[in-house]
Enzyme design. Structure first.
Site, PDB file in Angstrom:
ATOM      1  N   HIS A 139      60.983  15.378  32.386  1.00  0.00           N
ATOM      2  CA  HIS A 139      60.384  14.284  31.625  1.00  0.00           C
ATOM      3  C   HIS A 139      61.064  14.099  30.278  1.00  0.00           C
ATOM      4  CE1 HIS A 139      57.090  13.879  34.542  1.00  0.00           C
ATOM      5  NE2 HIS A 139      57.374  15.151  34.737  1.00  0.00           N
TER       6      HIS A 139
ATOM      7  N   LYS B 216      76.912  37.243   8.539  1.00  0.00           N
ATOM      8  CA  LYS B 216      76.180  38.292   7.845  1.00  0.00           C
ATOM      9  C   LYS B 216      76.655  38.461   6.400  1.00  0.00           C
ATOM     10  CE  LYS B 216      74.656  40.873  11.909  1.00  0.00           C
ATOM     11  NZ  LYS B 216      74.491  42.154  12.592  1.00  0.00           N
TER      12      LYS B 216
ATOM     13  N   GLU C  46      68.196  39.903   7.537  1.00  0.00           N
ATOM     14  CA  GLU C  46      66.939  39.294   7.993  1.00  0.00           C
ATOM     15  C   GLU C  46      65.944  40.374   8.414  1.00  0.00           C
ATOM     16  OE1 GLU C  46      70.002  38.397   8.916  1.00  0.00           O
ATOM     17  OE2 GLU C  46      70.102  36.294   9.515  1.00  0.00           O
TER      18      GLU C  46
ATOM     19  N   GLY D 256      74.692  44.162  21.282  1.00  0.00           N
ATOM     20  CA  GLY D 256      73.354  43.642  20.980  1.00  0.00           C
ATOM     21  C   GLY D 256      72.799  42.761  22.093  1.00  0.00           C
ATOM     22  N   ARG D 257      73.620  41.810  22.560  1.00  0.00           N
ATOM     23  CA  ARG D 257      73.131  40.865  23.573  1.00  0.00           C
ATOM     24  C   ARG D 257      73.045  41.479  24.952  1.00  0.00           C
ATOM     25  NH1 ARG D 257      77.834  39.819  21.281  1.00  0.00           N
ATOM     26  NH2 ARG D 257      79.756  39.559  22.472  1.00  0.00           N
TER      27      ARG D 257
ATOM     28  N   GLU E 283      77.820  33.794  22.731  1.00  0.00           N
ATOM     29  CA  GLU E 283      78.378  34.781  21.811  1.00  0.00           C
ATOM     30  C   GLU E 283      79.482  35.561  22.526  1.00  0.00           C
ATOM     31  OE1 GLU E 283      75.478  36.294  18.832  1.00  0.00           O
ATOM     32  OE2 GLU E 283      76.142  38.219  19.587  1.00  0.00           O
TER      33      GLU E 283
ATOM     34  N   LYS F 233      70.370  47.571  15.578  1.00  0.00           N
ATOM     35  CA  LYS F 233      71.443  48.504  15.919  1.00  0.00           C
ATOM     36  C   LYS F 233      72.044  49.098  14.647  1.00  0.00           C
ATOM     37  CE  LYS F 233      75.787  48.431  18.536  1.00  0.00           C
ATOM     38  NZ  LYS F 233      76.614  47.651  19.464  1.00  0.00           N
TER      39      LYS F 233
END
Ligand code: G6Q
Length: 554
Positions: free
Chosen positions: A393, A513, A221, A276-277, A362, A215
């Site tokens: 399990h 960030k 990263e 973003g999410r 978030e 965005k």
């Protein structure tokens, strides 16, 4: 805990009459067992179930009565949930700390609708981008978009992180059945070079398209991985012009995209009103669209849309996201539960819990109200989970017999996409059996009746009374995936509205960030740096410098 000093009359939700009524009601119901709730009402399982947008929610195995639902709905009404929902749908700036509208619902609105944002119709902008994405996806899928050396694109790599990664990976895995199998799709997010290295080691750059999804187009990263990808490409193709054939961008920041060297004609935009999410159905879903094709992508959007409509128009007590959100509040704030387990009985949904972690945590991991007052109550629970039956399990033991209350969402599909002998019936038998066992447990008498020796009885007793929701959908399709994601988006919204928090900012992420940037030069410098952190951080940095060896890129 935050907010212990909050004074009365702060307008916090805990002062509302409906909240107080729920506190009283909780005292009456806290020890009531699901066994007796079911014994007292032969039709509970049918009555406490709702269907919306073809998604079936059975919420009968929760520690509630009709009165609980009435009181929770009262709370929602007192908190103005309806008005909050309308404010979002109408594009009001409900993300107050960033002064932004929150309009992911516009990403799936039909062309005929109009939602003005700052004088511009958001819906027509959305469709403009969707049409460009569709044209580009078709070109890549049918082999008309060629790499620089004339080779067909066979691999697509999405480079992005957080909201620019988790949605695309989850959707690709979920809809793999519908994907173009001759192509491979990879996702690089971590700044750990291993992620890029392992994603690309068997790929030919001449046949690879890189989608840089960011965005802001400034996330360290993503930009580090994007630069590494460019170097990887140029090592084979040697010409700067090749970048234009192998790189496209998804971003809101045309200036940075151009600086990176991607032609803005090959940029797919979105807007600051898409968090973003909440962006997997925006241009951030370009890799999804290339994988499943534009028609399937539009079917997914239609799924989102039908859940949006259900959320906006259904009565609160028949409204899936509202009920799920209110039940979360019930366990989080009254029973003191700390987590919610999301357990999809569908291997294709293996990344769904990870996706939901960001969406929920978030959004609702906040410690102050919209007005900036510290809360005196718990906000967002921890979301976690794994697909069934695998989880059975490993961690289900704790849910069945541990000391912590863990409300669970079980998700299942009536028809499988991979009919293979007895597999699907077995899978679903496990889902149903787990919710049954969690609710009803096994009493001491039952365990004794099986001939269990006295000393072993306590170990084999299952208390039960562990609450679950069961979500049943006919089949996993692009459309039903859209419905499921929207169900959780609005569930999270409902919770945030009751807690009076801003579910759409993420100052914690912003902090992350900037923090690392301070330390990078201290790790890279040849001279011993003057370290001015705390003694722990200083000595960790010194030890790292001592052992790290020569940087490979110098
Ligand atoms: C999501 C967050 C965060 C964001 C990433 C990537 O809601 O804001 O996860 O998506 O930090 O940001 P960019 O897309 O700007 O690279």
């Amino acid at each position: 805990m935050m907010g212990l000093n909050a004074t009365p009359k702060t307008g916090l939700v805990t002062e509302r009459p409906a909240w107080k009524a729920l506190e009283e009601h909780y005292q009456k119901i806290r020890n009531v067992h699901l066994r007796s709730l079911f014994a007292d009402d032969a039709h509970r399982g049918e009555r406490m179930a709702v269907e919306g947008a073809d998604v079936y929610l059975d919420y009968s195995k929760n520690r509630i009565t009709d009165a609980t639902i009435r009181l929770l709905v009262n709370l929602a009404e007192e908190c103005g949930l309806r008005q909050h929902i309308e404010a979002m749908f109408q594009g009001q700036k409900i993300n107050t700390t960033e002064n932004r509208a929150v309009l992911h619902i516009a990403l799936r609105a039909p062309k005929s609708e109009q939602i003005p944002v700052n004088g511009v119709d958001a819906v027509s902008e959305v469709h403009g981008v969707l049409d460009r994405m569709a044209a580009f996806s078709d070109q890549v899928r049918d082999g008309h978009w060629l790499g620089y050396s004339g080779k067909r694109i066979r691999n697509v790599i999405n480079i992005g992180i957080g909201g620019s990664d988790l949605g695309p990976v989850m959707a690709y895995e979920a809809l793999k059945h519908y994907s173009k199998r001759e192509m491979s799709f990879r996702f690089v997010s971590n700044v750990d070079g291993t992620d890029f290295e392992e994603a690309t080691r068997d790929l030919n750059p001449e046949e690879t398209l890189i989608i840089v999804s960011s965005k802001t187009f400034t996330t360290v990263e993503t930009m580090t991985n994007a630069h590494t990808a460019r170097a990887w490409l140029l090592k084979s193709l040697h010409r700067q012009e090749a970048v234009g054939k192998h790189f496209v961008a998804v971003s809101t920041n045309a200036e940075e995209v151009a600086k990176f060297g991607i032609d803005t004609a090959n940029m797919f935009g979105f807007w600051d009103w898409v968090g973003g999410r909440y962006s997997m159905d925006s241009a951030i879903g370009l890799s999804t669209m290339i994988a499943i094709g534009p028609d399937n992508f539009r079917a997914m959007l239609a799924g989102f849309r039908s859940m949006d409509e259900h959320y906006r128009t259904s009565p609160l007590d028949k409204n899936l996201p509202v009920l799920m959100g209110l039940l979360s509040i019930w366990y989080n704030n009254f029973f003191g539960a700390q987590t919610v387990a999301v357990l999809p009985y569908a291997q294709y949904l293996k990344r769904f819990p990870a996706y939901l972690q960001q969406l929920a945590m978030e959004s609702n991991g906040k410690h102050v109200t919209l007005a900036g007052a510290p809360v005196n109550y718990q906000t967002g629970p921890i979301y976690w989970g794994e697909p069934g039956t695998n989880g059975q399990h490993s961690f289900y033991q704790l849910i069945h017999q541990g000391t912590k209350l863990t409300p669970c969402d079980f998700i299942g599909f009536c028809r499988t996409l991979n009919p293979l002998g007895p597999h699907h019936d077995l899978l679903m038998a496990n889902l149903f059996a787990q919710t049954e066992a969690l609710a009803f447990g096994r009493t001491e008498d039952e365990v004794r009746a099986e001939g269990t020796p006295d000393w072993l009885v306590p170990h084999r007793v299952f208390e039960g009374n562990r609450p679950t929701n069961t979500i049943l959908v006919e089949r996993l399709t692009p459309e039903s995936l859209g419905k499921l994601v929207a169900l959780y988006e609005h569930n999270v919204f409902t919770q945030g509205a009751i807690w009076q928090i801003d579910s759409f900012d993420q100052w914690g992420v912003e902090l992350g960030k900037v923090l690392a940037k301070r330390i990078i030069p201290e790790l890279e410098s040849v001279e011993e740096p003057l370290l001015q952190h705390d003694s722990s951080t200083n000595s960790l940095i010194r030890r790292y410098r001592r052992f790290k060896g020569e940087p490979s890129w110098k």
